[in-house]
Design an enzyme around this catalytic site. Structure first.
Site, PDB file in Angstrom:
ATOM      1  N   ASP A  42       0.813  -1.229   0.019  1.00 24.77           N
ATOM      2  CA  ASP A  42       0.005  -0.049   0.097  1.00 24.77           C
ATOM      3  C   ASP A  42       0.849   1.254  -0.014  1.00 24.77           C
ATOM      4  O   ASP A  42       2.150   1.058   0.298  1.00 24.77           O
ATOM      5  CB  ASP A  42      -0.970  -0.083   1.172  1.00 24.77           C
ATOM      6  N   SER A  43       0.445   2.481   0.008  1.00 24.63           N
ATOM      7  CA  SER A  43       1.133   3.524  -0.299  1.00 24.63           C
ATOM      8  C   SER A  43       1.362   4.449   1.374  1.00 24.63           C
ATOM      9  O   SER A  43       2.274   5.379   1.262  1.00 24.63           O
ATOM     10  CB  SER A  43       0.320   4.561  -1.123  1.00 24.63           C
ATOM     11  N   GLY A  58      -0.646   5.819   2.695  1.00 25.11           N
ATOM     12  CA  GLY A  58      -1.575   6.884   3.039  1.00 25.11           C
ATOM     13  C   GLY A  58      -2.466   6.792   4.091  1.00 25.11           C
ATOM     14  O   GLY A  58      -2.746   7.651   4.949  1.00 25.11           O
ATOM     15  N   GLY A  61     -10.860   4.863   0.657  1.00 28.17           N
ATOM     16  CA  GLY A  61     -11.624   5.644   1.268  1.00 28.17           C
ATOM     17  C   GLY A  61     -12.794   5.130   1.526  1.00 28.17           C
ATOM     18  O   GLY A  61     -14.003   5.788   1.769  1.00 28.17           O
ATOM     19  N   ASP A 117      -8.534  -6.767   0.166  1.00 29.45           N
ATOM     20  CA  ASP A 117      -7.656  -6.999   1.071  1.00 29.45           C
ATOM     21  C   ASP A 117      -8.416  -6.734   2.237  1.00 29.45           C
ATOM     22  O   ASP A 117      -8.958  -5.580   2.403  1.00 29.45           O
ATOM     23  CB  ASP A 117      -6.258  -6.466   1.272  1.00 29.45           C
ATOM     24  N   CYS A 126     -15.564 -27.663   6.538  1.00 29.91           N
ATOM     25  CA  CYS A 126     -14.156 -27.269   6.326  1.00 29.91           C
ATOM     26  C   CYS A 126     -13.111 -28.368   6.222  1.00 29.91           C
ATOM     27  O   CYS A 126     -12.994 -29.199   7.073  1.00 29.91           O
ATOM     28  CB  CYS A 126     -13.532 -26.090   7.338  1.00 29.91           C
ATOM     29  N   CYS A 178      -9.912 -27.768   5.984  1.00 28.73           N
ATOM     30  CA  CYS A 178      -8.294 -27.520   6.235  1.00 28.73           C
ATOM     31  C   CYS A 178      -7.650 -28.380   7.243  1.00 28.73           C
ATOM     32  O   CYS A 178      -8.331 -29.058   8.142  1.00 28.73           O
ATOM     33  CB  CYS A 178      -8.521 -25.846   6.622  1.00 28.73           C
ATOM     34  N   CYS A 221      -9.139 -28.109  10.770  1.00 32.42           N
ATOM     35  CA  CYS A 221     -10.409 -28.546  11.053  1.00 32.42           C
ATOM     36  C   CYS A 221     -10.225 -30.154  10.865  1.00 32.42           C
ATOM     37  O   CYS A 221     -11.316 -30.936  11.556  1.00 32.42           O
ATOM     38  CB  CYS A 221     -11.399 -28.269  10.062  1.00 32.42           C
ATOM     39  N   HIS A 250      -7.017 -21.289   9.885  1.00 33.83           N
ATOM     40  CA  HIS A 250      -8.479 -21.679   9.402  1.00 33.83           C
ATOM     41  C   HIS A 250      -9.447 -20.683   8.746  1.00 33.83           C
ATOM     42  O   HIS A 250      -9.932 -20.609   7.738  1.00 33.83           O
ATOM     43  CB  HIS A 250      -9.393 -22.133  10.699  1.00 33.83           C
TER      44      HIS A 250
HETATM   45 ZN    ZN Z   1     -10.779 -25.084   8.844  1.00 33.80          ZN
END
Ligand code: ZN
Length: 382
Positions: A96-97, A99, A220, A270, A308, A310, A313, A339
């Site tokens: 990012d800048s 700012g 903004g 983001d 999930c 992952c 999990c 997660h």
């Molecule tokens: Zn998970």
């Protein structure tokens, strides 16, 4: 003849909304869009190692110019061979800048058309950010995508102040273009400001498009304005940006905002939300937010989210993760962070598939029927 370091390929569009399916080619890999970018403020996504980000499937992360300039210093990062080598991350990086940080975090700032003088939040030392200074810092950090230095006004702000701020941000965008020393390696994105005024946003977008950036951010927003106003402002902005360039909505990333942003033609997002709430013991699940610290989970041996797949999990129970977090063990916040990033990355994957298959509006409805509306707060337990 220079070659563009970042190239956007528009693969398809939703017939019923402004949602787009695209592909961003960068010096550090191909990014399928719409994409969510985890935030690695201090050249680390808090508690997550680079190989884990890879496992999660994050193709790009964000790092903060303001923070890295103050500590460890962009000269040190350059001496290490740039941000990718310094942090051992081979995926793409966006900086990012600064700012947003100098306008919100830094102390005693003095704004002029030339730039912003401020004091470091770490040691009170004096610094000056101008478009030229920020470009030099971002060139040294070496991210694939760098952001123009902009003024990020608060909400609410006077219209006259916003008009002046938009003019200043446009002048700064032009100065950033002139000061950018690595255009063959780093793509410089311009930032559309203008508060919640549709006409200011339209003028700012048109003026930036004249300058012909390889990508455009919408800044903004998500700074305290009501959500419907943010969505309206967004809808009033994206139609004025070129279809063949990526659009990045800065600092936005709650599940509801991701869907609403995609629906209005945004490609990149983001936000610190998934990692920040993870450190507070809150996880995102297919059935809404879950506050794992709560007593209700003390003897709950189910995974965080039974839908999930992952690593967390597949391995650990709510009871164990709750215990770790209550005991202040760092593994606890590592697991919730992993997660949450996995969850949002899979949501974006499903959004992309839904756009491809022409059922984005249906997927959006299905998601919220399960997750709950209003950012999942209706389903939030205890
Ligand atoms: Zn998970």
């Amino acid at each position: 003849m220079s070659t563009a370091p970042v190239r956007f390929e528009l693969l398809g569009r939703c017939a019923r909304t402004m949602a787009r399916r695209g592909r961003l080619h960068t010096p550090h890999g191909v990014i399928e869009t719409p994409v969510f970018m985890p935030v690695g403020t201090q050249a680390t996504v808090k508690t997550v190692a680079p190989h884990e980000l890879q496992e999660i499937g994050a193709p790009i992360i964000l790092a903060n110019t303001y923070h890295l300039h103050l500590r460890p210093g962009d000269d040190l990062v350059a001496a290490a061979g740039g941000l990718h080598r310094f942090m051992q991350w081979n995926g793409a990086i966006l900086t990012d800048s600064g700012g947003f940080q100098v306008f919100s975090l830094a102390e005693m700032r003095k704004i002029s058309d030339d730039g912003v003088e401020f004091r470091s939040h770490i040691d009170g030392s004096r610094h000056f950010f101008s478009p030229e200074a920020v470009m030099a810092i971002e060139n040294r950090l070496g991210a694939d995508i760098i952001m123009a230095f902009d003024e990020c006004p608060p909400y609410p702000a006077d219209r006259s102040y916003l008009e002046q701020s938009v003019r200043r941000t446009l002048a700064w965008a032009e100065r950033c273009q002139r000061a950018h020393r690595r255009p063959d390696e780093q793509a410089l994105f311009g930032i559309v400001q203008g508060g919640v005024h549709a006409d200011l946003r339209r003028e700012a977008a048109a003026a930036l498009v004249e300058l012909d950036f390889p990508g455009y951010a919408i800044g903004g927003l998500s700074v305290g304005e009501p959500k419907p106003l943010m969505y309206d402002t967004l809808a009033a902005t994206t139609p004025h940006l070129p279809v063949d360039k990526p659009r990045y909505l800065m600092g936005v990333g709650s599940p509801d905002d991701l869907f609403e942003g995609v629906e209005r033609g945004v490609d990149m997002f983001d936000c610190v939300l998934p990692t920040r709430i993870a450190r507070n013991g809150t996880v995102l699940t297919s059935r809404g937010k879950l506050v794992i610290r709560n007593a209700a989970y003390a003897r709950d041996f189910a995974p965080l989210d039974s839908d999930c797949s992952c690593w967390v999990c597949r391995t650990f129970s709510r009871a164990y993760i709750r215990h770790l977090i209550k005991a202040g063990e760092v593994l606890g916040i590592r697991l919730t962070t992993y997660h949450n990033l996995w969850f949002l990355t899979r949501v974006m994957e499903r959004i992309r598939a839904a756009i491809e298959e022409g059922r984005f509006p249906e997927y959006k409805r299905e998601f919220f029927e399960s997750f709950g509306y209003n950012d999942g707060t209706m389903r939030e337990d205890g």
